[in-house]
Design an enzyme around this catalytic site. Structure first.
Site, PDB file in Angstrom:
ATOM      1  N   ARG A   1     -23.925  21.227  10.817  1.00 42.42           N
ATOM      2  CA  ARG A   1     -23.713  22.284   9.835  1.00 42.42           C
ATOM      3  C   ARG A   1     -24.619  22.063   8.621  1.00 42.42           C
ATOM      4  NH1 ARG A   1     -17.609  23.261   7.701  1.00 42.42           N
ATOM      5  NH2 ARG A   1     -18.114  21.883   5.970  1.00 42.42           N
TER       6      ARG A   1
ATOM      7  N   LYS B   1     -10.744  24.508  10.430  1.00 40.77           N
ATOM      8  CA  LYS B   1      -9.472  24.985   9.886  1.00 40.77           C
ATOM      9  C   LYS B   1      -9.588  26.413   9.347  1.00 40.77           C
ATOM     10  CE  LYS B   1      -8.197  22.995   6.185  1.00 40.77           C
ATOM     11  NZ  LYS B   1      -7.605  23.008   4.874  1.00 40.77           N
TER      12      LYS B   1
ATOM     13  N   ARG C   1      -0.059  17.829  -0.651  1.00 42.83           N
ATOM     14  CA  ARG C   1      -0.932  16.666  -0.454  1.00 42.83           C
ATOM     15  C   ARG C   1      -0.148  15.366  -0.577  1.00 42.83           C
ATOM     16  NH1 ARG C   1      -6.343  18.650  -1.788  1.00 42.83           N
ATOM     17  NH2 ARG C   1      -6.780  19.767   0.133  1.00 42.83           N
TER      18      ARG C   1
END
Ligand code: IMP
Ligand code: MG
Length: 369
Positions: A307, A193, A268
């Site tokens: 990652r 993102k 949210r």
């Protein structure tokens, strides 16, 4: 929202509020005029609906007539008032109440006073349903005012934009900015993102509002809102939505006139999504799309573990923590997916592929808005 010709208008004054106002005006004027039988003079075209409603509510005998003037071109008042139909009856000695739909610059009032100058009426009273005090440039006393409104163009309840809108029972206000592209960006952890937000920001010249950054900025700089937010966080309580919205509002205002925003980390919840809609509406704008990057769970887990090997982030190293974060993401965003789907604004974008491939997919969505 409605569209008339090339322009958009948003709901501004409800039919109920208009009705209550007309009722109040009719009662006030009837009380002040006592036993006098007034002649109500409507100024056509705009006042036809107001006059009709008004005289129905007027509790005593009265006469009704009209004069027809024309002054408006598009959304601008012009100096040049044309008398299309003047007075058709002798009103000498009568109490005349002008019923206007709206008084803007007051130019029309010049012509009205000119018409009545030699009529030797007993009294000339002005009553207007809507009034724009910031636009009014004349000295004539306005005896009765229904609703004061800002200096913005309205339609409905008799008022038109190039012929359209007179028939609407409620009043709408012109939306002045519709050119922004405002996106709500979503993506599960590991979906890329951040990378994509950076790209969209550059390509479409948008302002990226990451709620986390906004919070950190306000707290670090000890702004009034930052201090307020911190007081809740210190107590271990959730920061109330209104505080967050106020911070976002400040960011939006700082960037007034930009091409649009990418909201990241907000909303949210349903309540927050509604609050954001309201905020954008108050800016004569709207959220155009919720774009969610969609990536299969197994791919996300793989990416994050990869990652974790180099980033040193503890929460990227543990598979069960990663799976929890992904599950939590879906349980939280499902509500918002429904919220934006209901408005036809949800766009799921396949987030598996190279950065460039995903970028192309995102651009296709934005270009289609
Ligand atoms: P004025 O002469 O500038 O006071 O404007 C009066 C006339 O302009 C009204 O009778 C309306 O016909 C028109 N007008 C003024 N403001 C508006 C508006 O916001 N919407 C539609 N018509 C308006
Ligand atoms: Mg008028």
């Amino acid at each position: 929202m409605i569209k008339l010709h090339d322009l958009y208008f948003k709901p501004f004054i409800s039919a109920q509020k208009i009705e209550d106002t007309v009722e109040r005006m009719a009662q006030e004027i009837a009380k002040d005029l006592g036993d006098e039988i007034p002649v109500f003079v409507g100024i056509l075209n705009g006042s036809f609906m107001f006059v009709s409603d008004f005289v129905k509510k007027y509790p005593k005998p009265c006469e009704v007539t009209f004069i027809k003037l024309a002054s408006y071109e598009g959304v601008k008042s012009t100096e040049d008032i044309q008398r299309l139909i003047g007075l058709t009856q002798d009103l000498s000695g009568r109490t005349v109440v002008i019923l206007e739909d709206i008084i803007d610059s007051g130019n029309t009032m010049d012509e009205v006073h000119r018409i009545f100058k030699n009529e030797s009426v007993k009294e000339l009273i002005i009553a207007t349903m809507f009034y724009k005090p910031e636009a009014y440039k004349k000295d004539y006393k306005l005896h009765y005012i229904g609703i004061e409104i800002p200096k913005k163009f309205i339609v409905g309840y008799g008022l038109d934009y190039d012929g359209l809108g007179r028939d609407l029972p409620e009043v709408y206000q012109l939306k002045t900015t519709q050119h922004m592209t405002n996106l709500v960006l979503f993506g599960p952890p590991g979906a890329g993102k951040g990378t994509q937000a950076e790209f969209l920001k550059q390509k479409y010249n948008l302002v990226h509002i990451s709620t986390g950054d906004v919070f950190r900025y306000n707290i670090k700089n000890e702004t009034a809102l930052g201090t307020l937010a911190k007081s809740y966080m210190d107590k271990g309580e959730l920061v109330p939505d209104q505080v967050t919205i106020d911070m976002l509002n400040a960011e939006v205002e700082k960037n007034a006139g930009c091409n649009g925003f990418i909201f990241d980390g907000f909303p949210r919840t349903n309540a927050q999504a509604e609050a954001l809609d309201k905020l954008m509406d108050s800016k004569d704008s709207q959220i155009n799309a919720m774009i969610a990057l969609e990536v299969d769970d197994e791919v996300l887990v793989g990416r994050l573990l990869e990652r974790g090997k180099t980033s040193g982030r503890a929460d990227d190293a543990d598979e069960s923590i990663i799976r929890n974060r992904i599950t939590e993401y879906y349980s939280k965003t499902a509500i918002l997916k429904d919220y934006y789907s209901a408005q036809d604004k949800y766009y799921g974008v396949d987030g598996v592929g190279s950065i460039e491939e995903i970028t192309v997919r995102l651009s296709a969505v934005i270009d289609s808005l």
